[in-house]
Design an enzyme around this catalytic site. Structure first.
Site, PDB file in Angstrom:
ATOM      1  N   ARG A 100       0.822  -1.209   0.000  1.00 51.45           N
ATOM      2  CA  ARG A 100       0.000   0.000   0.000  1.00 51.45           C
ATOM      3  C   ARG A 100       0.858   1.261   0.000  1.00 51.45           C
ATOM      4  O   ARG A 100       0.554   2.226  -0.708  1.00 51.45           O
ATOM      5  CB  ARG A 100      -0.950  -0.020   1.187  1.00 51.45           C
ATOM      6  CG  ARG A 100      -1.823   1.227   1.360  1.00 51.45           C
ATOM      7  CD  ARG A 100      -2.410   1.761   0.071  1.00 51.45           C
ATOM      8  NE  ARG A 100      -3.097   0.772  -0.728  1.00 51.45           N
ATOM      9  CZ  ARG A 100      -3.358   0.893  -2.021  1.00 51.45           C
ATOM     10  NH1 ARG A 100      -2.956   1.975  -2.685  1.00 51.45           N
ATOM     11  NH2 ARG A 100      -3.987  -0.046  -2.682  1.00 51.45           N
ATOM     12  N   LYS A 135       1.099  25.593  -4.225  1.00 48.91           N
ATOM     13  CA  LYS A 135      -0.096  24.943  -3.663  1.00 48.91           C
ATOM     14  C   LYS A 135       0.113  23.430  -3.667  1.00 48.91           C
ATOM     15  O   LYS A 135      -0.534  22.683  -4.396  1.00 48.91           O
ATOM     16  CB  LYS A 135      -1.336  25.346  -4.454  1.00 48.91           C
ATOM     17  CG  LYS A 135      -1.625  26.839  -4.364  1.00 48.91           C
ATOM     18  CD  LYS A 135      -2.788  27.244  -5.249  1.00 48.91           C
ATOM     19  CE  LYS A 135      -3.013  28.750  -5.185  1.00 48.91           C
ATOM     20  NZ  LYS A 135      -4.109  29.191  -6.097  1.00 48.91           N
ATOM     21  N   LYS A 167       2.906  40.359  -4.378  1.00 50.78           N
ATOM     22  CA  LYS A 167       1.503  40.087  -4.650  1.00 50.78           C
ATOM     23  C   LYS A 167       0.614  41.215  -4.132  1.00 50.78           C
ATOM     24  O   LYS A 167       1.100  42.198  -3.562  1.00 50.78           O
ATOM     25  CB  LYS A 167       1.113  38.737  -4.047  1.00 50.78           C
ATOM     26  CG  LYS A 167       1.997  37.577  -4.544  1.00 50.78           C
ATOM     27  CD  LYS A 167       1.407  36.232  -4.259  1.00 50.78           C
ATOM     28  CE  LYS A 167       0.274  35.931  -5.216  1.00 50.78           C
ATOM     29  NZ  LYS A 167      -0.248  34.551  -5.040  1.00 50.78           N
ATOM     30  N   GLU A 201       2.633  40.881  -9.228  1.00 50.40           N
ATOM     31  CA  GLU A 201       1.259  40.526  -9.580  1.00 50.40           C
ATOM     32  C   GLU A 201       0.490  41.774 -10.000  1.00 50.40           C
ATOM     33  O   GLU A 201       0.585  42.818  -9.346  1.00 50.40           O
ATOM     34  CB  GLU A 201       0.568  39.865  -8.391  1.00 50.40           C
ATOM     35  CG  GLU A 201      -0.860  39.432  -8.680  1.00 50.40           C
ATOM     36  CD  GLU A 201      -1.524  38.812  -7.468  1.00 50.40           C
ATOM     37  OE1 GLU A 201      -1.894  37.628  -7.542  1.00 50.40           O
ATOM     38  OE2 GLU A 201      -1.694  39.513  -6.448  1.00 50.40           O
ATOM     39  N   ASP A 222      -3.115  38.421 -13.185  1.00 46.46           N
ATOM     40  CA  ASP A 222      -4.019  37.669 -12.319  1.00 46.46           C
ATOM     41  C   ASP A 222      -5.476  37.831 -12.749  1.00 46.46           C
ATOM     42  O   ASP A 222      -6.026  38.935 -12.739  1.00 46.46           O
ATOM     43  CB  ASP A 222      -3.852  38.145 -10.878  1.00 46.46           C
ATOM     44  CG  ASP A 222      -4.720  37.363  -9.912  1.00 46.46           C
ATOM     45  OD1 ASP A 222      -4.716  36.123  -9.984  1.00 46.46           O
ATOM     46  OD2 ASP A 222      -5.399  37.996  -9.080  1.00 46.46           O
TER      47      ASP A 222
END
Length: 284
Positions: A100, A135, A167, A201, A222
């Site tokens: 597993r 992320k 940002k 950004e 963005d």
């Protein structure tokens, strides 16, 4: 594509085995004689792009150095359903106990590689490149960014330390700065970290102009519309690289790439990839 750090693979597998086995594999200890041997194969149950096979090897080797392992595919390979990845020959109990953990790593990382490959294929023939983001699953960043590379994507910054990315919240904290927050932030970044690239950004075209005038290396566009992205490309005229972000999926990515941006960052590569279906089958 760089190889995975062997020491990180070892530690990750060691921790995963300890988590899974605990005080012992009760089912295997109770039912499978120590003398039993087996031949088994790891096989694909669906088409996918392979990543992370080293983790499977490490899991079986940590359980028993007696297991003979033959790798039948390589990371980055596109595999068809039923394709074999690895063949194992050795103590049956050790193969069962490691199964597993070995599959979990390969399924998850191959899922990231497979999704990345879908995005890369979707923009084939354009000049844009697919980027990952931060992320990532905590503790798995090295592994997931490696899987992105296996799928043909490129790695964005690894962490907070290797690129200055100014940002919207940074700019909000500098809203009173003159001549404007972007110019002030870029100037300070250049002074503090002269060897790092600086990215800004922007969610409006006037911010794109300010970032270009400030000498940013990269401008992050963005959540802009296709029209705004095209206007940003014309504004930049090669003065900075342009990265599109936000609203990116497999249905929209081609049109975004065709605006002429250099990069498209996709958080879903690592935060939403589905684990692929892989199995370990014993030969009867």
């Amino acid at each position: 594509m760089q190889s995975l750090p062997a020491d990180e693979v070892h530690r990750a597998v060691q921790g995963a085995l300890a988590e899974d086995i605990g005080s012992g594999d009760a089912t295997t200890l109770a039912t499978v004689p120590v003398s039993a041997r087996a031949v088994a194969s790891i096989v694909a149950r669906e088409p996918f792009t392979l990543a992370g096979l080293a983790f499977a090897r490490e899991a079986f080797q940590q359980l028993s150095p007696e297991i003979r392992i033959s790798e039948l595919a390589r990371d980055g390979d596109p595999l068809n359903k039923a394709a074999p990845l690895m063949k194992l020959d050795g103590p049956a109990a050790s193969i069962l106990t490691a199964e597993r953990v070995a599959l979990n790593f390969v399924q998850r990382l191959s899922g990231v590689a497979t999704l990345t490959r879908q995005f890369v294929d979707a923009i084939a023939g354009t000049n844009a490149k697919i980027l990952d983001t931060r992320k990532t699953t905590p503790g798995w960043r090295t592994f997931e960014k490696y899987a992105v590379a296996c799928g043909g994507g490129q790695n964005h910054r690894f962490g907070l330390f290797d690129l200055v990315l100014i940002k919207d919240n940074h700019l909000a904290a500098l809203r009173a700065e003159k001549p404007n927050p972007i110019a002030a932030a870029v100037e300070r970044a250049r002074a503090k970290y002269p060897n790092l690239k600086v990215e800004v950004e922007a969610d409006k075209l006037d911010q794109v102009r300010q970032a270009l005038d400030a000498g940013a290396d990269i401008v992050l566009l963005d959540n802009m519309s296709l029209g705004e992205l095209g206007n940003a490309v014309r504004l930049a005229r090669g003065r900075a690289r342009l990265e599109a972000s936000g609203g990116v999926n497999l249905q929209t990515v081609r049109a975004i790439a065709e605006t002429g941006v250099d990069f498209i960052s996709v958080g879903a590569l690592t935060h939403s990839a589905r684990a692929v279906d892989i199995a370990l089958d014993f030969e009867s």
